[in-house]
Design a protein around this motif. Structure first.
Motif, PDB file in Angstrom:
ATOM      1  N   SER A 174       0.821  -1.212   0.000  1.00  0.00           N
ATOM      2  CA  SER A 174       0.000   0.000   0.000  1.00  0.00           C
ATOM      3  C   SER A 174       0.856   1.263   0.000  1.00  0.00           C
ATOM      4  CB  SER A 174      -0.919   0.007   1.227  1.00  0.00           C
ATOM      5  OG  SER A 174      -1.553   1.266   1.369  1.00  0.00           O
ATOM      6  N   LEU A 175       0.720   2.053  -1.052  1.00  0.00           N
ATOM      7  CA  LEU A 175       1.411   3.341  -1.099  1.00  0.00           C
ATOM      8  C   LEU A 175       0.875   4.269  -0.023  1.00  0.00           C
ATOM      9  CD1 LEU A 175       3.284   5.448  -2.388  1.00  0.00           C
ATOM     10  CD2 LEU A 175       1.399   6.015  -3.949  1.00  0.00           C
ATOM     11  N   ALA A 176      -0.441   4.268   0.180  1.00  0.00           N
ATOM     12  CA  ALA A 176      -1.034   5.154   1.177  1.00  0.00           C
ATOM     13  C   ALA A 176      -0.454   4.889   2.561  1.00  0.00           C
ATOM     14  CB  ALA A 176      -2.551   4.983   1.195  1.00  0.00           C
ATOM     15  N   LEU A 177      -0.382   3.626   2.959  1.00  0.00           N
ATOM     16  CA  LEU A 177       0.149   3.309   4.282  1.00  0.00           C
ATOM     17  C   LEU A 177       1.615   3.716   4.405  1.00  0.00           C
ATOM     18  CD1 LEU A 177      -1.439  -0.173   5.094  1.00  0.00           C
ATOM     19  CD2 LEU A 177      -2.219   2.102   5.767  1.00  0.00           C
ATOM     20  N   ALA A 178       2.368   3.540   3.341  1.00  0.00           N
ATOM     21  CA  ALA A 178       3.780   3.935   3.377  1.00  0.00           C
ATOM     22  C   ALA A 178       3.913   5.450   3.526  1.00  0.00           C
ATOM     23  CB  ALA A 178       4.488   3.464   2.109  1.00  0.00           C
ATOM     24  N   VAL A 179       3.090   6.197   2.815  1.00  0.00           N
ATOM     25  CA  VAL A 179       3.126   7.657   2.936  1.00  0.00           C
ATOM     26  C   VAL A 179       2.708   8.083   4.336  1.00  0.00           C
ATOM     27  CG1 VAL A 179       2.009   9.799   2.172  1.00  0.00           C
ATOM     28  CG2 VAL A 179       2.834   8.140   0.487  1.00  0.00           C
TER      29      VAL A 179
END
Length: 280
Positions: A169-174
């Motif tokens: 997940s890109l969102a979680l990483a951001v």
């Protein structure tokens, strides 16, 4: 339009949420309709599963605002009923069944939450910069655990999730990188809390894996900055369709902009209530 800069000034960062970037990756045509076309094309009817998700998120956020003595699972269920949205359901029977099911899930979830363990963030906006982008988003919950912070993201959909969903997940990483920057505390663990099953899907990032996510986001942001500028400067309809092609597939049946997308109309539409689990 272009943004001139003086000699020696840094390039303007491209502001974006993870949702904006992933929308383009999923379908450039949907990205254009959602973020560039003005006026924005008319969307279809509201989705019932979005009403469920929004209602649950609102109830869980408001639960932490209650006085400590009122933070009970039953109170969370009452908040769910108060916050319930009514758009997108087939009929009153489906609406009531979905509401009762969501209330049960919220109460079961909160029965496993320590009301004394105050999060360090509820629906907290965090941000992080890369070389070419300013990335930001709103995390459902940020927990303090030990010396670090954990990102918690609520999920209410019917799809079965795996640990890979948390890892990729890109969102979680951001959110993790942004939380570390804003709170000045380590943040590498991300968790998906799936209320329908009660599962927690967790991933422990390394600094390297977070940097890989941010590096990809930086590349996508740089590409979109150029495409956005070209579109705003003026594109003929045919050129716009070529630069922002439709990626036709089953997801087109769920797209808000299917009615204005010729290629997407080749896929049968889904009913607004199709994503809601029926009692039977």
């Amino acid at each position: 339009m272009s943004h001139p800069t003086l000699d020696g000034m840094p390039d303007r960062l491209y502001p974006a949420t993870p949702a904006r970037l992933t929308t383009y990756l999923d379908c450039p045509r949907r990205y254009r309709h959602a973020y560039l076309d003005r006026p924005t094309p008319s969307k279809g009817a509201p989705w019932g599963h979005n009403s469920v998700g929004s209602s649950v998120h609102t109830a869980l956020a408001r639960w932490w605002a209650l006085p400590r003595e009122r933070r009970t699972p039953r109170a969370g269920g009452a908040l769910l009923v108060d916050a319930w949205l009514t758009d997108g359901f087939r009929d009153a029977r489906q609406l009531r069944a979905a509401r009762d099911r969501a209330r049960e899930q919220v109460e079961r979830y909160l029965a496993g939450i320590d009301p004394d363990h105050e999060p360090v963030g509820i629906e907290r906006t965090v941000s992080v910069r890369t070389a070419r982008a300013s990335l930001w988003g709103r995390a459902d919950r940020l927990d303090a655990r030990g010396e670090g912070v954990v990102v918690v993201d609520y999920k209410t959909g019917r799809s079965v999730l795996t640990v890979d969903d948390a890892r990729s997940s890109l969102a979680l990483a951001v959110y993790a990188a942004g939380a570390a920057r804003v709170l000045h505390r380590p943040c590498t663990r991300v968790e998906l809390h799936h209320l329908p099953t009660g599962d927690t899907l967790a991933w422990e990032h390394t600094p390297e894996s977070l940097e890989e996510h941010l590096a990809r986001a930086d590349e996508w942001a740089a590409r979109l900055a150029g495409l956005d500028e070209r579109f705003v400067a003026g594109m003929a309809p045919g050129e716009a369709d070529e630069v922002f092609p439709a990626r036709v597939g089953p997801r087109c049946g769920w797209c808000d902009f299917r009615s204005v997308c010729g290629p997407g109309q080749s896929v049968p539409p889904r009913q607004p209530w199709a994503g809601v689990v029926d009692a039977d």
